[in-house]
Design a protein around this motif. Structure first.
Motif, PDB file in Angstrom:
ATOM      1  N   ALA A 169       0.831  -1.207   0.000  1.00  0.00           N
ATOM      2  CA  ALA A 169       0.000   0.000   0.000  1.00  0.00           C
ATOM      3  C   ALA A 169       0.868   1.262   0.000  1.00  0.00           C
ATOM      4  CB  ALA A 169      -0.937   0.002   1.210  1.00  0.00           C
ATOM      5  N   GLU A 170       1.987   1.229   0.725  1.00  0.00           N
ATOM      6  CA  GLU A 170       2.900   2.380   0.726  1.00  0.00           C
ATOM      7  C   GLU A 170       3.512   2.580  -0.663  1.00  0.00           C
ATOM      8  OE1 GLU A 170       4.843   2.469   5.193  1.00  0.00           O
ATOM      9  OE2 GLU A 170       5.662   1.040   3.757  1.00  0.00           O
ATOM     10  N   MET A 171       3.895   1.477  -1.302  1.00  0.00           N
ATOM     11  CA  MET A 171       4.493   1.566  -2.636  1.00  0.00           C
ATOM     12  C   MET A 171       3.482   2.152  -3.622  1.00  0.00           C
ATOM     13  SD  MET A 171       7.084   1.250  -4.596  1.00  0.00           S
ATOM     14  CE  MET A 171       8.301   0.186  -3.858  1.00  0.00           C
ATOM     15  N   ARG A 172       2.229   1.681  -3.549  1.00  0.00           N
ATOM     16  CA  ARG A 172       1.182   2.210  -4.432  1.00  0.00           C
ATOM     17  C   ARG A 172       0.981   3.704  -4.200  1.00  0.00           C
ATOM     18  NH1 ARG A 172      -1.777  -1.808  -2.663  1.00  0.00           N
ATOM     19  NH2 ARG A 172      -1.519  -3.661  -3.895  1.00  0.00           N
ATOM     20  N   ALA A 173       0.856   4.095  -2.929  1.00  0.00           N
ATOM     21  CA  ALA A 173       0.627   5.512  -2.613  1.00  0.00           C
ATOM     22  C   ALA A 173       1.804   6.362  -3.098  1.00  0.00           C
ATOM     23  CB  ALA A 173       0.414   5.687  -1.108  1.00  0.00           C
ATOM     24  N   TRP A 174       3.032   5.900  -2.873  1.00  0.00           N
ATOM     25  CA  TRP A 174       4.207   6.648  -3.341  1.00  0.00           C
ATOM     26  C   TRP A 174       4.207   6.754  -4.862  1.00  0.00           C
ATOM     27  CZ3 TRP A 174       8.109   4.866  -6.582  1.00  0.00           C
ATOM     28  CH2 TRP A 174       9.111   5.793  -6.841  1.00  0.00           C
ATOM     29  N   ALA A 175       3.869   5.662  -5.560  1.00  0.00           N
ATOM     30  CA  ALA A 175       3.942   5.634  -7.017  1.00  0.00           C
ATOM     31  C   ALA A 175       3.030   6.675  -7.665  1.00  0.00           C
ATOM     32  CB  ALA A 175       3.601   4.241  -7.538  1.00  0.00           C
ATOM     33  N   TYR A 176       1.956   7.036  -6.994  1.00  0.00           N
ATOM     34  CA  TYR A 176       1.064   8.055  -7.535  1.00  0.00           C
ATOM     35  C   TYR A 176       1.418   9.454  -7.042  1.00  0.00           C
ATOM     36  CZ  TYR A 176      -1.516   4.378  -9.765  1.00  0.00           C
ATOM     37  OH  TYR A 176      -1.846   3.317 -10.583  1.00  0.00           O
ATOM     38  N   HIS A 177       2.386   9.539  -6.126  1.00  0.00           N
ATOM     39  CA  HIS A 177       2.892  10.823  -5.611  1.00  0.00           C
ATOM     40  C   HIS A 177       4.399  10.732  -5.419  1.00  0.00           C
ATOM     41  CE1 HIS A 177      -1.264  12.006  -4.915  1.00  0.00           C
ATOM     42  NE2 HIS A 177      -1.445  10.814  -4.390  1.00  0.00           N
ATOM     43  N   PRO A 178       5.156  10.360  -6.480  1.00  0.00           N
ATOM     44  CA  PRO A 178       6.592  10.099  -6.303  1.00  0.00           C
ATOM     45  C   PRO A 178       7.410  11.325  -5.918  1.00  0.00           C
ATOM     46  CG  PRO A 178       6.009  10.053  -8.623  1.00  0.00           C
ATOM     47  CD  PRO A 178       4.726  10.157  -7.853  1.00  0.00           C
ATOM     48  N   ASP A 179       6.877  12.522  -6.143  1.00  0.00           N
ATOM     49  CA  ASP A 179       7.623  13.712  -5.754  1.00  0.00           C
ATOM     50  C   ASP A 179       7.645  13.907  -4.244  1.00  0.00           C
ATOM     51  OD1 ASP A 179       8.176  14.204  -8.406  1.00  0.00           O
ATOM     52  OD2 ASP A 179       6.468  15.559  -8.665  1.00  0.00           O
ATOM     53  N   ALA A 180       6.756  13.197  -3.533  1.00  0.00           N
ATOM     54  CA  ALA A 180       6.715  13.297  -2.071  1.00  0.00           C
ATOM     55  C   ALA A 180       8.044  12.848  -1.463  1.00  0.00           C
ATOM     56  CB  ALA A 180       5.560  12.473  -1.505  1.00  0.00           C
ATOM     57  N   VAL A 181       8.625  11.813  -2.020  1.00  0.00           N
ATOM     58  CA  VAL A 181       9.947  11.341  -1.613  1.00  0.00           C
ATOM     59  C   VAL A 181      10.698  11.002  -2.906  1.00  0.00           C
ATOM     60  CG1 VAL A 181      11.286   9.681  -0.264  1.00  0.00           C
ATOM     61  CG2 VAL A 181       9.005  10.337   0.516  1.00  0.00           C
ATOM     62  N   PRO A 182      11.508  11.924  -3.411  1.00  0.00           N
ATOM     63  CA  PRO A 182      12.213  11.674  -4.674  1.00  0.00           C
ATOM     64  C   PRO A 182      13.140  10.465  -4.581  1.00  0.00           C
ATOM     65  CG  PRO A 182      12.368  13.997  -4.032  1.00  0.00           C
ATOM     66  CD  PRO A 182      11.764  13.253  -2.874  1.00  0.00           C
ATOM     67  N   LEU A 183      13.308   9.799  -5.725  1.00  0.00           N
ATOM     68  CA  LEU A 183      14.145   8.596  -5.766  1.00  0.00           C
ATOM     69  C   LEU A 183      15.538   8.833  -5.197  1.00  0.00           C
ATOM     70  CD1 LEU A 183      13.253   6.934  -9.175  1.00  0.00           C
ATOM     71  CD2 LEU A 183      12.949   5.977  -6.893  1.00  0.00           C
ATOM     72  N   GLN A 184      16.108  10.020  -5.443  1.00  0.00           N
ATOM     73  CA  GLN A 184      17.461  10.263  -4.939  1.00  0.00           C
ATOM     74  C   GLN A 184      17.526  10.313  -3.411  1.00  0.00           C
ATOM     75  OE1 GLN A 184      15.859  12.268  -7.100  1.00  0.00           O
ATOM     76  NE2 GLN A 184      16.010  14.423  -6.550  1.00  0.00           N
ATOM     77  N   ASN A 185      16.358  10.416  -2.755  1.00  0.00           N
ATOM     78  CA  ASN A 185      16.323  10.395  -1.291  1.00  0.00           C
ATOM     79  C   ASN A 185      16.099   8.996  -0.721  1.00  0.00           C
ATOM     80  OD1 ASN A 185      16.580  13.129  -1.530  1.00  0.00           O
ATOM     81  ND2 ASN A 185      14.511  13.615  -0.865  1.00  0.00           N
ATOM     82  N   MET A 186      15.936   8.011  -1.594  1.00  0.00           N
ATOM     83  CA  MET A 186      15.724   6.634  -1.146  1.00  0.00           C
ATOM     84  C   MET A 186      17.070   5.995  -0.802  1.00  0.00           C
ATOM     85  SD  MET A 186      12.550   6.211  -1.192  1.00  0.00           S
ATOM     86  CE  MET A 186      11.007   6.601  -1.986  1.00  0.00           C
ATOM     87  N   PRO A 187      17.038   4.888  -0.069  1.00  0.00           N
ATOM     88  CA  PRO A 187      18.294   4.182   0.238  1.00  0.00           C
ATOM     89  C   PRO A 187      19.018   3.760  -1.040  1.00  0.00           C
ATOM     90  CG  PRO A 187      16.464   3.287   1.523  1.00  0.00           C
ATOM     91  CD  PRO A 187      15.876   4.249   0.522  1.00  0.00           C
ATOM     92  N   ALA A 188      20.315   3.603  -0.937  1.00  0.00           N
ATOM     93  CA  ALA A 188      21.106   3.150  -2.093  1.00  0.00           C
ATOM     94  C   ALA A 188      20.549   1.834  -2.622  1.00  0.00           C
ATOM     95  CB  ALA A 188      22.562   2.971  -1.675  1.00  0.00           C
ATOM     96  N   ASP A 189      20.525   1.689  -3.925  1.00  0.00           N
ATOM     97  CA  ASP A 189      20.037   0.467  -4.583  1.00  0.00           C
ATOM     98  C   ASP A 189      18.597   0.134  -4.209  1.00  0.00           C
ATOM     99  OD1 ASP A 189      22.472   0.086  -5.930  1.00  0.00           O
ATOM    100  OD2 ASP A 189      23.304  -1.001  -4.222  1.00  0.00           O
ATOM    101  N   TRP A 190      17.792   1.157  -3.997  1.00  0.00           N
ATOM    102  CA  TRP A 190      16.400   0.941  -3.600  1.00  0.00           C
ATOM    103  C   TRP A 190      15.667   0.098  -4.634  1.00  0.00           C
ATOM    104  CZ3 TRP A 190      11.348   3.469  -4.585  1.00  0.00           C
ATOM    105  CH2 TRP A 190      10.408   3.182  -3.587  1.00  0.00           C
ATOM    106  N   ASP A 191      15.976   0.309  -5.909  1.00  0.00           N
ATOM    107  CA  ASP A 191      15.333  -0.478  -6.958  1.00  0.00           C
ATOM    108  C   ASP A 191      15.601  -1.973  -6.768  1.00  0.00           C
ATOM    109  OD1 ASP A 191      18.040  -0.070  -7.524  1.00  0.00           O
ATOM    110  OD2 ASP A 191      17.732   0.257  -9.664  1.00  0.00           O
TER     111      ASP A 191
END
Length: 144
Positions: free
Chosen positions: A20-42
């Protein structure tokens, strides 16, 4: 309330987000930009726990983080195939490929084609294409 209307409030644990968190983030990805995620988050999120959620996001043309989700699907597929399905169940990957072929647009059907090509010819694996986003940034169908 639809997923798209859900306000993203952050991840309880970004290293292991809930679907559910992933879904919510995916529709509002600017809330936490990818560069602010942990290393190798993908690489961290491209596992069995979230793969069906990532598939839903990748198949939705309206999802702002769709390309990220598709990138994770490439990682998931390559990881499964390269480990001879010790990492992930072959049946789950095959079902996603079949669904992508039936319901997906060109981006998603290209992913399905490429997964089938890699299944048939594992030597087509190229780390930058499959795990660093090359096939998402430069979409193309792999040749036989």
């Amino acid at each position: 309330m639809s997923v798209q209307q859900t306000v993203f409030r952050g991840f309880a644990n970004p290293v292991d987000p809930a679907p559910a968190e992933m879904r919510a983030w995916a529709y509002h990805p600017d809330a936490v930009p990818l560069q602010n995620m942990p290393a190798d988050w993908d690489l961290l999120v491209a596992g069995d726990h979230l793969v069906l959620t990532l598939f839903e996001l990748a198949i939705d043309p309206a999802c702002p983080a769709r390309r990220f989700a598709l990138h994770c699907l490439y990682i998931y597929a390559a990881d499964g195939i390269r480990t001879n399905f010790r990492a992930h169940p072959k049946r789950r990957l095959r079902k996603m490929v079949e669904q992508a072929e039936q319901e997906g647009d060109e981006l998603v059907t290209t992913w399905a084609h490429n997964v089938r090509m890699l299944l048939a010819r594992p030597e087509l694996f190229d780390y930058p294409d499959w795990c660093e986003g090359g096939l998402v940034r430069h979409p193309r169908k792999l040749a036989a």
